[in-house]
Design a protein around this motif. Structure first.
Motif, PDB file in Angstrom:
ATOM      1  N   ASN A 206       5.012 -15.938  -9.227  1.00 54.27           N
ATOM      2  CA  ASN A 206       4.408 -15.078  -8.201  1.00 54.27           C
ATOM      3  C   ASN A 206       4.821 -13.627  -8.433  1.00 54.27           C
ATOM      4  O   ASN A 206       5.946 -13.356  -8.833  1.00 54.27           O
ATOM      5  CB  ASN A 206       4.878 -15.498  -6.809  1.00 54.27           C
ATOM      6  N   SER A 207       3.902 -12.720  -8.181  1.00 53.23           N
ATOM      7  CA  SER A 207       4.283 -11.305  -8.218  1.00 53.23           C
ATOM      8  C   SER A 207       4.359 -10.806  -6.778  1.00 53.23           C
ATOM      9  O   SER A 207       3.522 -11.166  -5.942  1.00 53.23           O
ATOM     10  CB  SER A 207       3.283 -10.491  -9.035  1.00 53.23           C
ATOM     11  N   VAL A 208       5.379 -10.007  -6.500  1.00 52.42           N
ATOM     12  CA  VAL A 208       5.601  -9.519  -5.134  1.00 52.42           C
ATOM     13  C   VAL A 208       5.600  -7.995  -5.146  1.00 52.42           C
ATOM     14  O   VAL A 208       6.328  -7.367  -5.911  1.00 52.42           O
ATOM     15  CB  VAL A 208       6.946 -10.035  -4.584  1.00 52.42           C
ATOM     16  N   ILE A 209       4.750  -7.421  -4.328  1.00 51.32           N
ATOM     17  CA  ILE A 209       4.677  -5.962  -4.200  1.00 51.32           C
ATOM     18  C   ILE A 209       4.985  -5.615  -2.745  1.00 51.32           C
ATOM     19  O   ILE A 209       4.408  -6.199  -1.827  1.00 51.32           O
ATOM     20  CB  ILE A 209       3.276  -5.448  -4.579  1.00 51.32           C
ATOM     21  N   VAL A 210       5.889  -4.671  -2.574  1.00 53.13           N
ATOM     22  CA  VAL A 210       6.205  -4.210  -1.219  1.00 53.13           C
ATOM     23  C   VAL A 210       5.746  -2.759  -1.105  1.00 53.13           C
ATOM     24  O   VAL A 210       6.023  -1.938  -1.990  1.00 53.13           O
ATOM     25  CB  VAL A 210       7.718  -4.317  -0.929  1.00 53.13           C
ATOM     26  N   ALA A 211       5.031  -2.459  -0.041  1.00 52.73           N
ATOM     27  CA  ALA A 211       4.487  -1.103   0.113  1.00 52.73           C
ATOM     28  C   ALA A 211       4.587  -0.657   1.569  1.00 52.73           C
ATOM     29  O   ALA A 211       4.545  -1.475   2.494  1.00 52.73           O
ATOM     30  CB  ALA A 211       3.033  -1.072  -0.336  1.00 52.73           C
ATOM     31  N   ARG A 212       4.730   0.644   1.748  1.00 44.10           N
ATOM     32  CA  ARG A 212       4.625   1.255   3.065  1.00 44.10           C
ATOM     33  C   ARG A 212       3.219   1.823   3.194  1.00 44.10           C
ATOM     34  O   ARG A 212       2.734   2.488   2.268  1.00 44.10           O
ATOM     35  CB  ARG A 212       5.604   2.413   3.208  1.00 44.10           C
ATOM     36  N   ILE A 213       2.599   1.565   4.314  1.00 42.18           N
ATOM     37  CA  ILE A 213       1.249   2.089   4.519  1.00 42.18           C
ATOM     38  C   ILE A 213       1.238   2.975   5.757  1.00 42.18           C
ATOM     39  O   ILE A 213       1.785   2.605   6.808  1.00 42.18           O
ATOM     40  CB  ILE A 213       0.236   0.937   4.641  1.00 42.18           C
ATOM     41  N   PHE A 214       0.671   4.142   5.595  1.00 39.93           N
ATOM     42  CA  PHE A 214       0.540   5.097   6.700  1.00 39.93           C
ATOM     43  C   PHE A 214      -0.947   5.324   6.941  1.00 39.93           C
ATOM     44  O   PHE A 214      -1.671   5.672   6.000  1.00 39.93           O
ATOM     45  CB  PHE A 214       1.204   6.433   6.344  1.00 39.93           C
ATOM     46  N   ARG A 215      -1.386   5.156   8.189  1.00 38.47           N
ATOM     47  CA  ARG A 215      -2.813   5.324   8.488  1.00 38.47           C
ATOM     48  C   ARG A 215      -3.026   6.315   9.617  1.00 38.47           C
ATOM     49  O   ARG A 215      -2.316   6.289  10.620  1.00 38.47           O
ATOM     50  CB  ARG A 215      -3.423   3.970   8.900  1.00 38.47           C
ATOM     51  N   ARG A 216      -3.990   7.182   9.422  1.00 34.05           N
ATOM     52  CA  ARG A 216      -4.476   8.028  10.519  1.00 34.05           C
ATOM     53  C   ARG A 216      -5.990   7.846  10.546  1.00 34.05           C
ATOM     54  O   ARG A 216      -6.746   8.576   9.883  1.00 34.05           O
ATOM     55  CB  ARG A 216      -4.089   9.492  10.287  1.00 34.05           C
ATOM     56  N   ASP A 217      -6.404   6.822  11.259  1.00 41.72           N
ATOM     57  CA  ASP A 217      -7.803   6.393  11.201  1.00 41.72           C
ATOM     58  C   ASP A 217      -8.773   7.442  11.734  1.00 41.72           C
ATOM     59  O   ASP A 217      -9.902   7.534  11.260  1.00 41.72           O
ATOM     60  CB  ASP A 217      -7.978   5.080  11.966  1.00 41.72           C
TER      61      ASP A 217
END
Lengths: 248, 433
Positions: free
Chosen positions: A57-68
């Protein structure tokens, strides 16, 4: 005139007997407004686990910032080490991928796969079903213990990543439980399952969702969303310099 | 037996129903985080040491002509052992220092250790930032060419177009008044700006200013200008966008200059000489596209280059190489031609690259073809290659480089007149540490 009145009365009678015709315009608008953070900012930690038969398995961790409300989004990858510092910046219809090794921003597409997983870049952006699709068919159904509408949506413009989607929508709160994406030739491309949702300030975001690749047997990606925050995000986060500064 | 099968069937149906019922859950209230994710990413107040090690060993077998079955090849071996060490220090969120030192084999005092970058960053406001020191800087959207890039100290390699290119010593100001618009100004100094045996002075500086704006339908456009007192002033334009409904990206660079920095060979053998053209307008432009097919795991690049100052005489390079060779026998201060004058001397070029990854569902098995061509001579090179990596750190690649054209044509000369080269390459790790 008489005929028209008779026809209308019959139509009302049939509707009353066999259930109401859903107001799809309103339902799609509800789905969008429940998924989008139009008045506040949103950030969270996303863990993307991709599995392929015969491979680790590949694991990616990310922070996501949204200003819709301004159609802006920043994604910053923190794991694995080989991809650390890579990021995405969306401003309106433009999406850029930043690679800290070449120090360059490459123009990207919402249709592209996210980091070679079964997720697409568009899976992380604001929902715009009402603008982009219209319901062409629907039927009643049940999924798990929930009564659902099974609706087929066809795109009304060619800017969307998928021309046709089939959605299983909960009748009681308009949450999407399952989505099938189809190509122009009506070939099933992938299936998305949304088994659990979390409520954040009256909006609903999945706790996790699973994407199964229909073209490659056994390939799937699970995305978990944790640590949601609605703290205001500074304007500078949605600029190139931010990605360069945190990724160096 | 029948009963057992029936029991198993009923049990599996029941289990499936229970699983499906449990699979979709009710909504839960999410515990909200008070921390600002973006601040925690910026506030490091620390320093970090790291690096990248790239190693490659490549035996190559050459044939001067394509009758390779009957002739014995020459061979050579090239070895890359390149290490980048970096230091990233951030005393606070608005200041930072970055240094990158590159070492490469073979180790010697002159070339094996290089300060690739050393700069400081500081910000006055969120909208206004500065970078001062030796730094990488590139302009332009072109994949294979660098007509808009006035900063890099080294040429772009079409076979490795994403490689980081060494940049100049510069003071860069970046101002982003609104998200859709960014201005960038550079005062910079390249070694080539300073005449031999002179110390750098303020008058040797180059000036560059660029405006970058987002396109409303997606994409970006830029307008830039460059001035240095001994070089031709330039105006640069460019754009990148996507074709709606298709996975096709289009990009273009354009450069207009008053005069050319190249020297041109004029006359007929044996009366060849060079001249500089400073009193006329020149234009160069690229137009390219990138197409991706996700299901086929295919990426395609194609690009065309036009240079108004490029020669449309098919034997021009022969004269250029001849004169350049003769000038090498003169003292350095009497030479007029530089290696830059030999690069891409013709008017029309095209490049293409297509790559498939994870072929036959085998991870890290790939096939690619690179093609480069000039239309004036004409001459071309084609390089198909097959690659496979048992792990992310190890990659084996085998390929063929074919050169087509006359003996003294551009792409045949680039391969040292070897019409056919077969190479095997082992990349033994890109290690991050």
């Amino acid at each position: 005139m008489k005929k028209m009145i008779t026809f209308s009365l019959m139509w009302l009678l049939v509707s009353a007997l066999f259930g109401q015709v859903p107001n799809w315009d309103k339902i799609l608008a509800d789905i969008d407004s429940q998924a989008n953070f139009d008045n506040i900012d949103f950030s969270a930690r996303y863990t993307v686990v991709s599995s392929r038969p015969g491979q680790d398995n590949s694991v990616i961790v990310a922070r996501i910032f949204r200003r819709d409300r301004e159609e802006k989004m920043t994604i910053l990858i923190s794991d694995p080490p080989a991809q650390r510092g890579q990021g995405y910046l969306q401003i309106g219809d433009s999406l850029w991928f930043y690679d800290p090794e070449s120090r360059e921003f490459a123009f990207s597409s919402f249709k592209e796969s996210f980091q070679n997983t079964d997720a697409q870049n568009s899976d992380f952006t604001r929902s715009s079903l009402r603008e982009d699709y219209r319901v062409t068919e629907h039927e009643d159904g049940k999924l798990g213990r929930f009564d659902v509408w099974i609706a087929t949506l066809d795109a009304v413009n060619n800017a969307v990543p998928v021309p046709r989607r089939k959605m299983w929508i909960r009748k009681d709160n308009n949450l999407i439980l399952k989505v099938e994406d189809y190509s122009v030739s009506r070939r099933l491309l992938r299936t998305m399952l949304f088994p659990s949702y979390q409520s954040v300030q009256g909006r609903f975001i999945p706790t996790r969702f699973v994407i199964e690749d229909a073209l490659r047997q056994g390939e799937k990606t699970q995305i978990t969303i944790e640590e949601p925050s609605i703290a205001p995000i500074p304007d500078s986060v949605f600029r190139r310099e931010y990605l360069e500064r945190v990724s160096r | 037996m029948r009963f057992r099968l029936f029991f198993l069937f009923v049990a599996s149906v029941l289990v499936a129903q229970v699983n499906e019922e449990d699979f979709f859950e009710d909504v839960k209230e999410a515990p909200l985080q008070a921390a600002d994710h973006q601040e925690s990413l910026l506030e490091q107040k620390s320093w970090r040491l790291g690096g990248v090690l790239k190693t490659r060993i490549e035996p190559v077998f050459f044939w001067k002509d394509l009758d390779w079955l009957s002739s014995r090849p020459d061979d050579a071996i090239s070895l890359q052992f390149q290490t980048d060490f970096y230091l990233d220090a951030r005393p606070d969120r608005n200041n930072g220092v970055y240094a990158k030192v590159r070492t490469a084999y073979p180790y010697n005092l002159e070339n094996s250790v290089k300060i690739f970058e050393l700069f400081t960053d500081f910000r006055l406001t969120e909208e206004l930032g500065f970078r001062f020191g030796k730094q990488v800087a590139t302009w332009g959207y072109s994949r294979f060419y660098q007509i808009a890039d006035v900063f890099s100290l080294e040429p772009k390699d079409p076979a490795n177009p994403t490689a980081e290119l060494e940049g100049p010593f510069a003071f860069k100001t970046v101002w982003t008044p609104v998200d859709a618009l960014q201005t960038e100004g550079l005062l910079f100094l390249k070694p080539a700006f300073v005449p031999p045996n002179q110390l750098p002075r303020a008058e040797h500086l180059g000036y560059a200013l660029r405006l970058r704006a987002l396109l409303p339908w997606g994409g970006e456009t830029l307008l830039g200008g460059f001035y240095q007192k001994d070089l031709s002033p330039r105006l640069t334009v460019g754009a990148i966008s996507a074709l709606p409904g298709l996975n096709v990206q289009v990009f273009s660079d354009g450069v207009f200059s008053w005069g050319s920095d190249r020297r041109f060979v004029v006359g007929q053998w044996p009366l060849l000489s060079t001249e500089k053209r400073t009193q006329e307008w020149f234009a160069s432009a690229t137009a390219g596209l990138m197409y991706q097919h996700r299901d086929w795991k295919m990426t395609l690049y194609a690009e065309y280059l036009f240079q108004s100052w490029g020669s449309d005489r098919s034997d021009y390079l022969g004269d250029l190489v001849l004169l350049y060779g003769m000038e090498q026998m003169l003292p350095a201060n009497q030479r007029t031609l530089t290696p830059d004058d030999l690069r891409l001397p013709y008017r029309h070029y095209a490049s293409g690259f297509v790559q498939w990854t994870d072929l036959f569902e085998i991870k890290r098995l790939g096939f690619s073809v690179l093609g480069l061509m000039n239309f004036i001579e004409p001459s071309a090179t084609v390089e198909p290659a097959l690659s496979w990596g048992p792990t992310d750190q190890i990659l084996f690649q085998g390929g063929v480089r074919l050169a087509w054209g006359k003996d003294d044509s551009e792409f045949v000369l680039r391969q040292n007149k070897n019409r056919l080269s077969v190479y095997l390459q082992a990349r033994l790790g890109v290690q991050l540490f």
